[in-house]
Design an enzyme around this catalytic site. Structure first.
Site, PDB file in Angstrom:
ATOM      1  N   SER A  16       0.831  -1.200   0.000  1.00 48.33           N
ATOM      2  CA  SER A  16       0.000   0.000   0.000  1.00 48.33           C
ATOM      3  C   SER A  16       0.866   1.250   0.000  1.00 48.33           C
ATOM      4  O   SER A  16       2.053   1.203   0.310  1.00 48.33           O
ATOM      5  CB  SER A  16      -0.965  -0.022   1.183  1.00 48.33           C
ATOM      6  OG  SER A  16      -0.287  -0.359   2.360  1.00 48.33           O
ATOM      7  N   CYS A  17       0.243   2.356  -0.348  1.00 46.79           N
ATOM      8  CA  CYS A  17       0.891   3.662  -0.391  1.00 46.79           C
ATOM      9  C   CYS A  17       1.571   3.934   0.944  1.00 46.79           C
ATOM     10  O   CYS A  17       0.958   3.680   1.970  1.00 46.79           O
ATOM     11  CB  CYS A  17      -0.164   4.730  -0.680  1.00 46.79           C
ATOM     12  SG  CYS A  17       0.445   6.407  -0.568  1.00 46.79           S
ATOM     13  N   PRO A  18       2.774   4.452   1.026  1.00 50.87           N
ATOM     14  CA  PRO A  18       3.614   4.941  -0.068  1.00 50.87           C
ATOM     15  C   PRO A  18       4.698   3.946  -0.492  1.00 50.87           C
ATOM     16  O   PRO A  18       5.653   4.349  -1.151  1.00 50.87           O
ATOM     17  CB  PRO A  18       4.264   6.170   0.559  1.00 50.87           C
ATOM     18  CG  PRO A  18       4.514   5.723   1.977  1.00 50.87           C
ATOM     19  CD  PRO A  18       3.378   4.779   2.322  1.00 50.87           C
ATOM     20  N   MET A  19       4.552   2.666  -0.118  1.00 50.20           N
ATOM     21  CA  MET A  19       5.662   1.734  -0.323  1.00 50.20           C
ATOM     22  C   MET A  19       6.057   1.534  -1.798  1.00 50.20           C
ATOM     23  O   MET A  19       7.247   1.412  -2.090  1.00 50.20           O
ATOM     24  CB  MET A  19       5.381   0.392   0.367  1.00 50.20           C
ATOM     25  CG  MET A  19       5.378   0.471   1.890  1.00 50.20           C
ATOM     26  SD  MET A  19       6.700   1.483   2.565  1.00 50.20           S
ATOM     27  CE  MET A  19       8.129   0.477   2.110  1.00 50.20           C
TER      28      MET A  19
END
Lengths: 78, 138
Positions: A16-19
């Site tokens: 998921s964001c920001p990965m």
């Protein structure tokens, strides 16, 4: 002309964001100028995030596609 | 604007708010922007070595439904807030400072803090380093 070689692939599917962006920023550090990085992501914000990241950092997106729920980006290290 | 740092005053000590701050910091770091984080009160308490991996709860608005959703995200592999911050720190320039007043109030010594914390400073030093960059209060 043969297609250009992808130097490295970042599989950020399921993250998921920001990965996806964080992993991309990490990976591109290790590349030489002009080399290509392929990123696969399923985060629904990916299209806008990668567009913004490419614009801000100056590493352009040279190819972009979507297959099912997987977004694919090819970025060129500036 | 790109040259100005992102400055986060991190006050809250619940896992959801700490994760939100870690996400904002990671995004800025990925864009090559410097990040300053100033830890006050309950956020500072969460950075104690003996608290950082503990269950710190969620903001009141989470309720039972929110708690279930956050638990499910964690079970699906979402990393904890401190792991998000650690990765971001390796990626970019993120300076994390403890508020000296909060250290006094909470009776915390520098050696009690996790290695993510770079030092202790007062609010004046925070403003000086913040320059003309945005300041977020979380």
């Amino acid at each position: 002309m043969s297609p250009e070689q992808i130097a490295q692939v970042v599989d950020a599917k399921g993250l998921s964001c920001p990965m996806p962006i964080v992993k991309t920023a990490q990976a591109i550090k290790g590349l030489a100028s002009g080399q290509l990085l392929e990123v696969l992501a399923t985060d629904p914000g990916s299209v806008k995030d990668f567009t913004a990241w490419a614009k801000t950092t100056g590493n352009p997106i040279v190819e972009q596609s979507v297959e099912g729920s997987v977004y694919r980006f090819v970025l060129r290290k500036k | 604007m790109d040259d100005e740092p992102l400055n986060i005053v991190l006050f809250s000590g619940t896992e959801d708010r700490l994760q939100a701050a870690a996400v904002m910091a990671s995004g800025a770091a990925a864009l090559g922007r410097k990040v300053n984080i100033f830890l006050q009160y309950w956020a500072l308490d969460a950075f104690r070595k003996d608290r950082i991996s503990a269950s710190l709860g969620l903001a009141p608005e989470a309720g039972e439904r929110g708690a279930t959703l956050v638990r499910e995200a964690a079970a699906a592999g979402q990393q904890p807030w401190h792991a998000t911050l650690r990765v971001a720190k390796e990626l970019g320039e993120i300076d994390i400072q403890a508020c000296s007043l909060s250290m006094d109030v909470l009776k915390i010594e520098e050696q009690d803090l996790d290695a993510l914390v770079d030092g202790v400073e007062g609010v004046t030093a925070f403003y000086l380093n913040a320059g003309d960059g945005h300041i977020l209060f979380i």
